[in-house]
Design a protein around this motif. Structure first.
Motif, PDB file in Angstrom:
ATOM      1  N   ILE A 120      39.337  18.338  14.696  1.00 26.45           N
ATOM      2  CA  ILE A 120      38.483  17.848  13.607  1.00 26.45           C
ATOM      3  C   ILE A 120      38.849  16.425  13.197  1.00 26.45           C
ATOM      4  O   ILE A 120      38.017  15.663  12.687  1.00 26.45           O
ATOM      5  CB  ILE A 120      38.571  18.808  12.383  1.00 26.45           C
ATOM      6  CG1 ILE A 120      37.510  18.465  11.326  1.00 26.45           C
ATOM      7  CG2 ILE A 120      39.964  18.762  11.783  1.00 26.45           C
ATOM      8  CD1 ILE A 120      36.131  18.751  11.785  1.00 26.45           C
ATOM      9  N   GLN A 172      31.368  12.925   9.384  1.00 27.56           N
ATOM     10  CA  GLN A 172      32.121  13.621   8.343  1.00 27.56           C
ATOM     11  C   GLN A 172      31.256  13.822   7.101  1.00 27.56           C
ATOM     12  O   GLN A 172      31.329  14.844   6.419  1.00 27.56           O
ATOM     13  CB  GLN A 172      33.398  12.831   7.995  1.00 27.56           C
ATOM     14  CG  GLN A 172      34.415  12.784   9.127  1.00 27.56           C
ATOM     15  CD  GLN A 172      35.661  11.994   8.735  1.00 27.56           C
ATOM     16  OE1 GLN A 172      36.001  11.884   7.550  1.00 27.56           O
ATOM     17  NE2 GLN A 172      36.315  11.433   9.739  1.00 27.56           N
ATOM     18  N   LEU A 176      36.600  13.521  14.469  1.00 25.22           N
ATOM     19  CA  LEU A 176      35.204  13.455  14.052  1.00 25.22           C
ATOM     20  C   LEU A 176      34.903  12.065  13.461  1.00 25.22           C
ATOM     21  O   LEU A 176      35.628  11.591  12.574  1.00 25.22           O
ATOM     22  CB  LEU A 176      34.925  14.540  13.011  1.00 25.22           C
ATOM     23  CG  LEU A 176      33.465  14.888  12.752  1.00 25.22           C
ATOM     24  CD1 LEU A 176      32.842  15.525  13.991  1.00 25.22           C
ATOM     25  CD2 LEU A 176      33.373  15.848  11.571  1.00 25.22           C
ATOM     26  N   LEU A 210      35.687  24.211  14.756  1.00 26.89           N
ATOM     27  CA  LEU A 210      35.686  22.762  14.969  1.00 26.89           C
ATOM     28  C   LEU A 210      37.088  22.328  15.365  1.00 26.89           C
ATOM     29  O   LEU A 210      37.958  22.101  14.520  1.00 26.89           O
ATOM     30  CB  LEU A 210      35.240  22.050  13.691  1.00 26.89           C
ATOM     31  CG  LEU A 210      33.834  22.399  13.191  1.00 26.89           C
ATOM     32  CD1 LEU A 210      33.570  21.734  11.852  1.00 26.89           C
ATOM     33  CD2 LEU A 210      32.776  21.997  14.213  1.00 26.89           C
ATOM     34  N   THR A 262      43.427  20.949  13.996  1.00 23.21           N
ATOM     35  CA  THR A 262      43.836  19.603  14.394  1.00 23.21           C
ATOM     36  C   THR A 262      45.330  19.576  14.647  1.00 23.21           C
ATOM     37  O   THR A 262      46.092  20.367  14.079  1.00 23.21           O
ATOM     38  CB  THR A 262      43.478  18.577  13.306  1.00 23.21           C
ATOM     39  OG1 THR A 262      43.848  17.273  13.766  1.00 23.21           O
ATOM     40  CG2 THR A 262      44.199  18.882  11.992  1.00 23.21           C
ATOM     41  N   CYS A 320      35.569  18.359  18.930  1.00 21.41           N
ATOM     42  CA  CYS A 320      35.043  17.145  18.305  1.00 21.41           C
ATOM     43  C   CYS A 320      35.481  15.879  19.031  1.00 21.41           C
ATOM     44  O   CYS A 320      34.827  14.838  18.923  1.00 21.41           O
ATOM     45  CB  CYS A 320      35.498  17.067  16.843  1.00 21.41           C
ATOM     46  SG  CYS A 320      34.911  18.461  15.851  1.00 21.41           S
ATOM     47  N   ALA A 334      38.532  25.112  11.236  1.00 21.55           N
ATOM     48  CA  ALA A 334      38.829  23.789  11.794  1.00 21.55           C
ATOM     49  C   ALA A 334      40.279  23.754  12.252  1.00 21.55           C
ATOM     50  O   ALA A 334      41.129  24.485  11.737  1.00 21.55           O
ATOM     51  CB  ALA A 334      38.559  22.703  10.759  1.00 21.55           C
TER      52      ALA A 334
END
Length: 692
Positions: free
Chosen positions: A487, A495, A490, A484, A526, A442, A524
């Motif tokens: 994330i 979103q 994003l 993803l 992060t 992303c 996802a």
């Protein structure tokens, strides 16, 4: 002595079709008196000497006459293993020597035999002289006239005479008391005769010397009886010491077993009988080979010592069922030959029990390790994930559990910890494993293209669009898994669309009003704190809760230290196989890598391993080949500044406290901190408690 030891090996030889001229040239060239004539198989067919050549030329035989045309005569050969004494009486000047196949292997001449016999005689004379000089007994040799022809140094010493005053003089004049003329007159041999000479009593042996039945002289061998008395006194001393030694051996708490250099049993003490349960009368005088074969002992330390010529310790079991620890020690003489083997036997019943218990514990540990390893393989079952640390295995166990359902998983962790690999792990263990796994970064897609990349677009949706339109990544991942990554990067407007897609399980392409149903599992990941982003209004709260159904936290590498070494081995093996190398890390390099903090986690570890392997010219990579940021630091330099004067003891304690605190803060481990400071972990703990 065999003929092979005297002969001239690989002699010159002539063929049957060689001429007299060829023979003459050969004998002159090699300066020999004769040569053998052989056929094609090296069998002796004749012999020709310089004398034969002269006679042939005198008889008018031309130099071009071949040897085969000469008159034949009987050939006498001798086998190479014939004894030299069997050829001494042979009438020969030169004689061919053959092997078992009657092939020529050498030549023997009368000169060879004569020179060897002379050499042997000289050796025997030298040996006799050495014996006469070295013996402690006096020796006097007289001829058939009773004249002294030889008196050895011991005789001169015992009789207190000088060599020049005795040799060549009549014995009855020089040493009348010894009555040497009696040997010549009677020819009788006498043993242990006591004779007086000056103030000494001599014990004498008289031996006549015969040659062809006639007396040619005599030998008197004698020794001083007073020397025997000193030997007897010394023997008494040795016997007393031996009795004391016997008492020491017999009273020893350890069992003692003594053999000679051939493994024959000489001594066994009482403790040996008590410890082993064997009786000395069963073993005294017997050889250890026999005792081992009959099962008295499971294996013999004595035999091992005799074979390896060094002290040996083994565990031994006896036919009584008892088990002990035995140590065999060799005793060497001046010629480095083993004269005895002394074996000490110690009762180690309690030690054996502890060993058995240790063995059971080791087997149990191995069993548990095997079970854990099987569980690990069942959990992981993936060659792309290397996990040995218990914390990481627990994380993967949880990941495998959630893989069975379509629940959305939020994978958290620092950069480089392996979030993508965990996502792939979840996909491979899910029911969607045969469908697509699509990764979306992303943070790498421009905002202007984000919507069209994720959801696709219809033809003519915007300037520059593909004429046929394009499927979005959600459509590509239909039936599979969409990962993803990053994330947190994003954009806010995306979103909203992502949240609606997750809730309704449908998408709408850019430029279209018709929604498309999709079946996609969302994973996802992060490295950011989404909760803080929610609080800062940088991430939608409803999307956060929609993604955070099952959070999966991947620990940084520094908190799962057990994974560092397996990862090093994995990367090393992969690169070696890729480039056809056989490189490895040294122990100090591995220690440095294991102690490093790894802010870049697994990705940093992989890069550093690859860099070290590629850049190093050596097959073994040392710590000096690692980047400076990774190299081990054995301690930090702490500088104390200030003008204040304090007691030296207080200053030293302050520095010590700073070092201990700094080391523990840096390494987060007592063992590593203690190693960096060069002290034992126990000392580190004690000093830390002192200053705290």
């Amino acid at each position: 002595m065999k003929v092979r030891e005297l002969m001239t090996p690989n002699p010159i030889r002539l063929a049957m079709n060689d001429s007299l001229g060829d023979a003459a040239k050969l004998l002159i060239s090699y300066q020999v008196d004769g040569a053998a004539i052989v056929d094609g198989k090296a069998k002796v067919m004749g012999i020709i000497t310089k004398t034969d050549l002269v006679k042939a030329f005198q008889n008018g035989v031309g130099p071009y006459t071949i040897l085969e045309e000469l008159p034949k005569r009987r050939i006498k050969t001798i086998h190479q293993d014939t004894s030299v004494k069997d050829v001494c009486d042979l009438e020969m000047e030169i004689l061919p020597v053959v092997d078992d196949k009657m092939c020529l292997v050498g030549m023997l001449t009368r000169t060879d035999v004569r020179d060897r016999l002379i050499e042997k005689s000289q050796q025997e004379i030298g040996l006799l002289n050495s014996i006469l000089k070295s013996t402690n007994n006096g020796v006097i040799i007289v001829d058939e006239q009773g004249v002294i022809v030889r008196m050895n140094p011991s005789a001169l010493r015992i009789l207190d005479l000088e060599q020049h005053t005795v040799v060549g003089f009549p014995a009855n004049v020089v040493v009348p008391n010894l009555m040497l003329d009696e040997i010549i007159q009677t020819g009788a041999e006498k043993k242990n005769e006591k004779l007086k000479f000056k103030d000494k009593t001599l014990i004498c042996d008289k031996v006549p010397l015969y040659k062809e039945g006639k007396i040619q002289g005599g030998v008197l061998i004698f020794r001083d009886s007073s020397e025997y008395q000193s030997i007897i006194d010394e023997l008494d001393t040795v016997q007393r010491l031996s009795k004391k030694l016997d008492a020491v051996i017999e009273c020893s708490y350890d069992g003692i077993y003594i053999t000679d250099g051939q493994a024959n049993t000489l001594r066994i003490n009482k403790s040996y009988e008590s410890i082993t349960g064997l009786k000395r009368e069963e073993m005294l005088g017997r050889n250890m080979v026999e005792l081992e074969r009959e099962g008295y002992v499971s294996k013999s330390a004595t035999l091992i010592v005799l074979k390896e010529r060094k002290t040996t310790t083994i565990e031994q079991e006896f036919k009584t069922g008892r088990r002990v620890l035995v140590t065999g020690t060799p005793i060497f003489d001046d010629r480095s030959e083993i004269t005895m083997v002394v074996t000490n036997v110690r009762d180690v019943t309690s030690l054996v029990k502890l060993q058995e218990q240790l063995k059971e514990n080791q087997e149990l540990t191995q069993k548990y390790f095997t079970e854990i390893e099987e569980m690990r393989l069942q959990i992981i079952g993936d060659q792309d994930i290397i996990a040995k640390d218990e914390k990481m295995i627990n994380t993967l166990r949880l990941a495998k559990r959630v893989a069975k359902v379509d629940t959305t998983v939020l994978i958290l962790g620092e950069t480089g910890v392996g979030k993508e690999e965990v996502a792939k792990f979840i996909h491979k263990n899910s029911k969607r494993k045969d469908k697509a796994f699509v990764k979306v970064n992303c943070g790498a897609i421009p905002k202007s293209l984000m919507e069209s990349e994720l959801f696709g677009y219809e033809k003519g949706a915007f300037t520059g669009a593909n004429r046929e339109g394009k499927m979005g990544l959600f459509e590509v991942a239909d039936g599979g898994t969409l990962f993803l990554d990053e994330i947190g990067e994003l954009p806010m407007e995306m979103q909203v669309r992502l949240l609606r897609t997750l809730q309704e399980q449908e998408i709408t392409r850019v430029g279209s009003t018709k929604p498309l149903k999709i079946d996609v599992r969302i994973l996802a990941a992060t490295n950011r704190d989404l909760k803080e982003m929610v609080d800062a209004k940088a991430f939608r709260q409803d999307l956060y809760y929609r993604l955070n159904v099952v959070p999966l936290n991947i620990l940084p590498l520094r908190e799962r230290g057990m994974d560092v070494f397996p990862l090093i081995q994995h990367f090393l093996s992969t690169l070696n196989e890729k480039y056809g190398w056989d490189k490895s890390f040294s122990r100090d390099a591995v220690d440095c890598l294991c102690e490093y903090n790894w802010p870049g986690n697994v990705r940093e570890l992989k890069n550093i391993v690859e860099r070290a392997i590629v850049m190093s010219d050596n097959s073994v990579i040392a710590s000096s080949d690692l980047p400076k940021t990774v190299m081990c630091n054995d301690g930090e330099n702490i500088i104390v500044s200030g003008s204040e004067i304090i007691p030296l003891k207080s200053a030293i304690e302050n520095i010590e406290k700073q070092l201990i605190d700094s080391a523990f803060q840096k390494y987060k481990s007592v063992r590593r901190a203690a190693k960096a400071l060069g002290i034992d972990p126990s000392t580190f703990v004690r000093k830390r408690q002192k200053y705290d």
